[in-house]
Design a protein around this motif. Structure first.
Motif, PDB file in Angstrom:
ATOM      1  N   UNK A 214      49.361  34.313  38.503  1.00 32.90           N
ATOM      2  CA  UNK A 214      49.166  35.670  38.984  1.00 32.90           C
ATOM      3  C   UNK A 214      48.096  35.687  40.061  1.00 32.90           C
ATOM      4  N   UNK A 215      48.409  36.232  41.206  1.00 37.00           N
ATOM      5  CA  UNK A 215      47.422  36.469  42.250  1.00 37.00           C
ATOM      6  C   UNK A 215      47.059  37.947  42.196  1.00 37.00           C
ATOM      7  N   UNK A 216      45.804  38.235  41.877  1.00 34.92           N
ATOM      8  CA  UNK A 216      45.399  39.633  41.783  1.00 34.92           C
ATOM      9  C   UNK A 216      45.608  40.347  43.115  1.00 34.92           C
ATOM     10  N   UNK A 217      46.060  41.588  43.026  1.00 30.75           N
ATOM     11  CA  UNK A 217      46.273  42.378  44.245  1.00 30.75           C
ATOM     12  C   UNK A 217      44.961  42.656  44.957  1.00 30.75           C
ATOM     13  N   UNK A 218      43.908  42.853  44.181  1.00 26.35           N
ATOM     14  CA  UNK A 218      42.601  43.128  44.764  1.00 26.35           C
ATOM     15  C   UNK A 218      42.029  41.865  45.395  1.00 26.35           C
ATOM     16  N   UNK A 219      41.511  42.011  46.594  1.00 25.47           N
ATOM     17  CA  UNK A 219      40.823  40.920  47.294  1.00 25.47           C
ATOM     18  C   UNK A 219      39.399  41.398  47.567  1.00 25.47           C
ATOM     19  N   UNK A 220      38.414  40.579  47.223  1.00 27.91           N
ATOM     20  CA  UNK A 220      37.026  40.961  47.425  1.00 27.91           C
ATOM     21  C   UNK A 220      36.628  40.629  48.866  1.00 27.91           C
ATOM     22  N   UNK A 221      36.246  41.622  49.644  1.00 23.67           N
ATOM     23  CA  UNK A 221      35.938  41.389  51.064  1.00 23.67           C
ATOM     24  C   UNK A 221      34.595  40.705  51.273  1.00 23.67           C
ATOM     25  N   UNK A 222      34.440  40.089  52.419  1.00 24.96           N
ATOM     26  CA  UNK A 222      33.139  39.551  52.805  1.00 24.96           C
ATOM     27  C   UNK A 222      32.228  40.722  53.160  1.00 24.96           C
ATOM     28  N   UNK A 223      31.072  40.786  52.527  1.00 29.51           N
ATOM     29  CA  UNK A 223      30.158  41.894  52.777  1.00 29.51           C
ATOM     30  C   UNK A 223      28.739  41.485  52.418  1.00 29.51           C
TER      31      UNK A 223
END
Length: 260
Positions: A214-223
């Protein structure tokens, strides 16, 4: 009802493991769940995320691994509903201590099973932060985790490391007879403006599709907000900035991971 154990695993540093696990733990506590964060990385970054100095702790997760203390002897309260079992440089000596005394520790990958079983009776959720390696400590975490999250940065070495972890987990299951449930894979430090990041995300998406991961739909952005909250506010970002769009990516991920 027994608590549930989540952890992260990646054989490469700098992929945001601590940011991921501390923000998820903070969200669980915010929602009123009795939550425990266990740091088993010798860097002690889970303590740092809450403004604490790892070497200030006299008792750490190492005392659980070696059986020197019962779990309640190493628990430190962070905030309402959120406790910590800290780590520091002592953990870096653990592997040498255990592997040179196998007569004393005949099951080196099951050192914390009893301790975590006790803790699951006290907490709704347990989140474990791990070192960037696949050695003795990681093996012990795999022996107690219910759901494993694999974070990766969508760059060439990050994707290669992610695939190596998946293959290593398959080998661990076969050799140790311990079933590891991979809850999902999550992209970290993503920059949508970067062609490489978009291409690498597509590569991981295809890999997950072909392997059933499973690849989570949410992606954590660079910030910078994630590191700034630790540096200036001494708390994970979700405890500080509840309106920031990038920070709220963790709230979306929490919903996917925990299901609430």
């Amino acid at each position: 009802m027994s608590g549930k154990v989540y952890s992260v695993l990646m054989n490469k540093g700098g992929v945001g493991k601590t940011s991921l696990i501390t923000n998820l733990a903070a969200l669980a506590a915010e929602k009123g769940h009795r939550t425990l964060l266990i740091d088993v990385d010798g860097q002690g970054n889970s303590s740092v995320a809450f403004g604490l100095v790892p070497n200030d702790f006299s008792y750490t997760a190492k005392d659980l691994f070696t059986g020197q203390l019962e779990p309640e002897g190493v628990i430190f309260n962070l905030s309402e509903n959120l406790d910590l079992i800290p780590s520091n440089n002592d953990m870096n000596l653990l592997e040498f201590e255990i592997l040179t005394k196998l007569d004393k520790y005949p099951q080196p990958f099951r050192l914390i099973v009893d301790a975590v079983d006790q803790l699951k009776e006290q907490y709704d959720y347990i989140f474990i932060d791990t070192p960037p390696s696949l050695g003795l400590i990681a093996g012990n975490v795999l022996s107690v985790v219910d759901d494993l999250i694999i974070p990766f940065v969508p760059e060439a070495f990050g994707v290669q490391g992610f695939i190596q972890v998946v293959e290593a987990l398959e080998e661990f299951e076969e050799n140790q007879g311990i079933k590891v449930n991979i809850s999902g894979v999550v992209g970290m430090m993503y920059d949508i403006r970067t062609t490489l990041h978009r291409e690498m995300m597509d590569e991981v998406r295809n890999y997950c599709d072909s392997t059933g991961l499973k690849l989570f739909k949410t992606i954590i952005p660079r910030s910078i907000r994630f590191s700034a909250s630790v540096a200036y506010d001494r708390k994970p970002a979700v405890m500080v900035d509840r309106s920031n769009r990038m920070v709220n990516a963790y709230r979306s991920l929490y919903e996917e991971v925990i299901g609430e």
